[in-house]
Design a protein around this motif. Structure first.
Motif, short mmCIF file in Angstrom:
data_model
loop_
_atom_site.label_atom_id
_atom_site.label_comp_id
_atom_site.label_asym_id
_atom_site.label_seq_id
_atom_site.Cartn_x
_atom_site.Cartn_y
_atom_site.Cartn_z
N THR A 189 39.05 30.31 21.61
CA THR A 189 39.56 30.45 20.25
C THR A 189 39.55 31.91 19.83
N ASN A 190 40.13 32.19 18.66
CA ASN A 190 40.02 33.49 18.00
C ASN A 190 40.44 34.66 18.89
N PHE A 191 41.63 34.57 19.44
CA PHE A 191 42.17 35.65 20.27
C PHE A 191 42.55 36.84 19.40
N GLU A 192 42.15 38.04 19.82
CA GLU A 192 42.45 39.27 19.10
C GLU A 192 42.78 40.38 20.08
N ASP A 193 43.79 41.17 19.75
CA ASP A 193 44.08 42.38 20.51
C ASP A 193 43.06 43.44 20.16
N ALA A 194 42.35 43.96 21.16
CA ALA A 194 41.33 44.97 20.93
C ALA A 194 41.96 46.35 20.76
N ILE A 195 41.27 47.22 20.04
CA ILE A 195 41.75 48.60 19.84
C ILE A 195 41.67 49.36 21.15
N ASP A 196 40.57 49.16 21.90
CA ASP A 196 40.41 49.82 23.19
C ASP A 196 39.48 48.96 24.06
N TYR A 197 39.13 49.48 25.23
CA TYR A 197 38.38 48.67 26.18
C TYR A 197 36.93 48.43 25.76
N LEU A 198 36.46 49.11 24.71
CA LEU A 198 35.10 48.91 24.21
C LEU A 198 35.05 48.12 22.91
N ASP A 199 36.20 47.63 22.45
CA ASP A 199 36.27 46.94 21.17
C ASP A 199 35.95 45.45 21.34
N TRP A 200 34.73 45.17 21.77
CA TRP A 200 34.26 43.80 21.93
C TRP A 200 32.74 43.83 22.08
N GLU A 201 32.08 42.69 21.92
CA GLU A 201 30.63 42.62 21.94
C GLU A 201 30.15 41.73 23.09
N LEU A 242 35.21 43.62 36.24
CA LEU A 242 36.43 42.86 36.04
C LEU A 242 37.62 43.52 36.72
N LEU A 243 37.67 44.85 36.70
CA LEU A 243 38.71 45.56 37.42
C LEU A 243 38.64 45.28 38.92
N ARG A 244 37.43 45.32 39.48
CA ARG A 244 37.27 45.05 40.91
C ARG A 244 37.67 43.61 41.23
N LYS A 245 37.25 42.69 40.39
CA LYS A 245 37.63 41.30 40.61
C LYS A 245 39.12 41.09 40.46
N GLY A 246 39.76 41.94 39.66
CA GLY A 246 41.21 41.87 39.52
C GLY A 246 41.96 42.57 40.64
N GLY A 247 41.23 43.11 41.60
CA GLY A 247 41.86 43.70 42.77
C GLY A 247 42.07 45.19 42.72
N PHE A 248 41.52 45.88 41.72
CA PHE A 248 41.68 47.34 41.64
C PHE A 248 40.71 48.00 42.62
N LYS A 249 41.23 48.79 43.55
CA LYS A 249 40.42 49.34 44.63
C LYS A 249 40.21 50.85 44.53
N ALA A 250 40.94 51.51 43.65
CA ALA A 250 40.80 52.96 43.51
C ALA A 250 39.56 53.30 42.69
N ALA A 251 39.26 54.60 42.63
CA ALA A 251 38.13 55.05 41.80
C ALA A 251 38.40 54.72 40.34
N ILE A 252 37.37 54.26 39.65
CA ILE A 252 37.50 53.90 38.24
C ILE A 252 37.02 55.07 37.40
N THR A 253 37.91 55.65 36.64
CA THR A 253 37.58 56.77 35.77
C THR A 253 37.67 56.34 34.32
N ASN A 254 37.09 57.14 33.45
CA ASN A 254 37.16 56.81 32.03
C ASN A 254 38.60 56.88 31.54
N GLU A 255 39.39 57.78 32.11
CA GLU A 255 40.80 57.87 31.72
C GLU A 255 41.54 56.60 32.10
N PHE A 256 41.22 56.04 33.27
CA PHE A 256 41.90 54.80 33.66
C PHE A 256 41.47 53.66 32.75
N ARG A 257 40.19 53.59 32.40
CA ARG A 257 39.73 52.53 31.51
C ARG A 257 40.51 52.54 30.19
N LYS A 258 40.89 53.71 29.73
CA LYS A 258 41.62 53.83 28.46
C LYS A 258 43.03 53.24 28.54
#
Length: 300
Positions: A189-201, A242-258
């Motif tokens: 329930t209660n689906f919301e579009d987050a502002i960024d990748y840290l906008d959740w608890e 979650l990125l790894r489980k989604g199949g992302f294999k490259a280095a994870i940077t803060n810029e990519f998270r954004k």
């Protein structure tokens, strides 16, 4: 805060919510966890400890169930959660009858009986997940669901069998495994579009991410609300896993998270064991007498 929205009414999207084991995560916020598989929508949500096993019911067998009965607290004590917090005093849509129905569907399928008729609980549409765990340590055995709202009767019937028999991470469940199973139903329930990748608890929201992998392919993945808290992860560790489980294999940077598009949501969750399912049938026929009225008549 995020922007409220309803779940997309697109073609049904089957997604795994959980994973096989709890991987070790380093504290470095710029790296992903090792040892993750490439299931695009799966992740580690295995539950550890907490509830007792199902000893003493391994040799019990059911004939085709004929009726469900009203259950007192002495018969079952299901675990009802809203976003990982007990739902006492709140009006929850999810109910123990939904888990019983899932067990009915699986039991009938594995024993070659006709599938049960629709139950009496609400048939309103919800995005949903059905999760199967096994044994005293509640190892994940299957978890698949959909973000498209489905009528609960047909949705639970479909995803009961899909999660039990078609989760690519596991072999299909067998009738011999029934006595050790736990079934969980999660309504989203209660689906919301987050502002960024840290906008959740952590412990409050489930998250679904969309991203473009190193090959330019759009991928999605999700964790239900309880996963991050059970694993002891912070927000960045959860995103990276979650990125790894989604199949992302490259280095994870803060810029990519954004660049991630994140949708947060809440859930209502109910869990029961096979022994509780069995108890509901035994309670119905003490000394050959029906002691309670039917709860729903989907076998009549």
């Amino acid at each position: 805060m995020g922007k409220r929205r309803v779940p997309p009414l697109e073609a049904k999207l089957a997604s795994g919510c959980c994973g096989v084991k709890k991987p070790k995560l380093c504290g470095n916020s710029h790296g992903g966890p090792p040892g993750s598989n490439s299931n695009s929508s799966s992740g580690p949500g295995s539950q550890q400890g907490g509830e007792s096993g199902v000893g003493g019911v391994g040799n019990l067998a059911l004939s085709p169930p004929l009726a469900r009965i009203n259950l007192t607290p002495a018969v079952v004590s299901p675990l009802a959660l809203r976003n990982g917090v007990g739902g006492c005093g709140r009006n929850l849509v999810v109910s123990v009858e939904m888990c019983f129905y899932c067990f009915d569907v699986l039991y009938c399928h594995l024993h070659g009986y006709p599938q049960p008729c629709p139950p009496r609980f609400t048939n309103d549409p919800y995005p949903l997940f059905v999760t199967w765990k096994t044994g005293r340590d509640k190892r994940l055995r299957g978890c698949i669901g959909t973000f498209s709202a489905m009528n609960l009767h047909s949705g639970l019937r479909e995803y009961t069998l899909t999660s039990a028999l078609k989760d690519s991470r596991f072999p299909p469940l067998t009738r011999e495994e029934l006595p050790k199973l736990f079934c969980s139903v999660s309504l989203l329930t209660n689906f919301e579009d987050a502002i960024d990748y840290l906008d959740w608890e952590v412990g409050e929201h489930g998250i679904r991410i969309e991203f473009v992998n190193e090959k330019g392919i759009k991928r999605t993945a999700t964790y239900l609300p309880e996963v991050a808290k059970e694993q002891g992860w912070d927000q960045v560790q959860t995103i990276d896993s979650l990125l790894r489980k989604g199949g992302f294999k490259a280095a994870i940077t803060n810029e990519f998270r954004k660049t991630i598009k994140l949708t947060r949501y809440r859930s209502e969750k109910m869990t029961i064991s096979y022994s509780e399912y069995i108890s509901s049938h035994q309670h119905c026929y003490q000394n050959g007498t029906v002691h309670s009225s039917t709860l729903f008549n989907h076998y009549s």
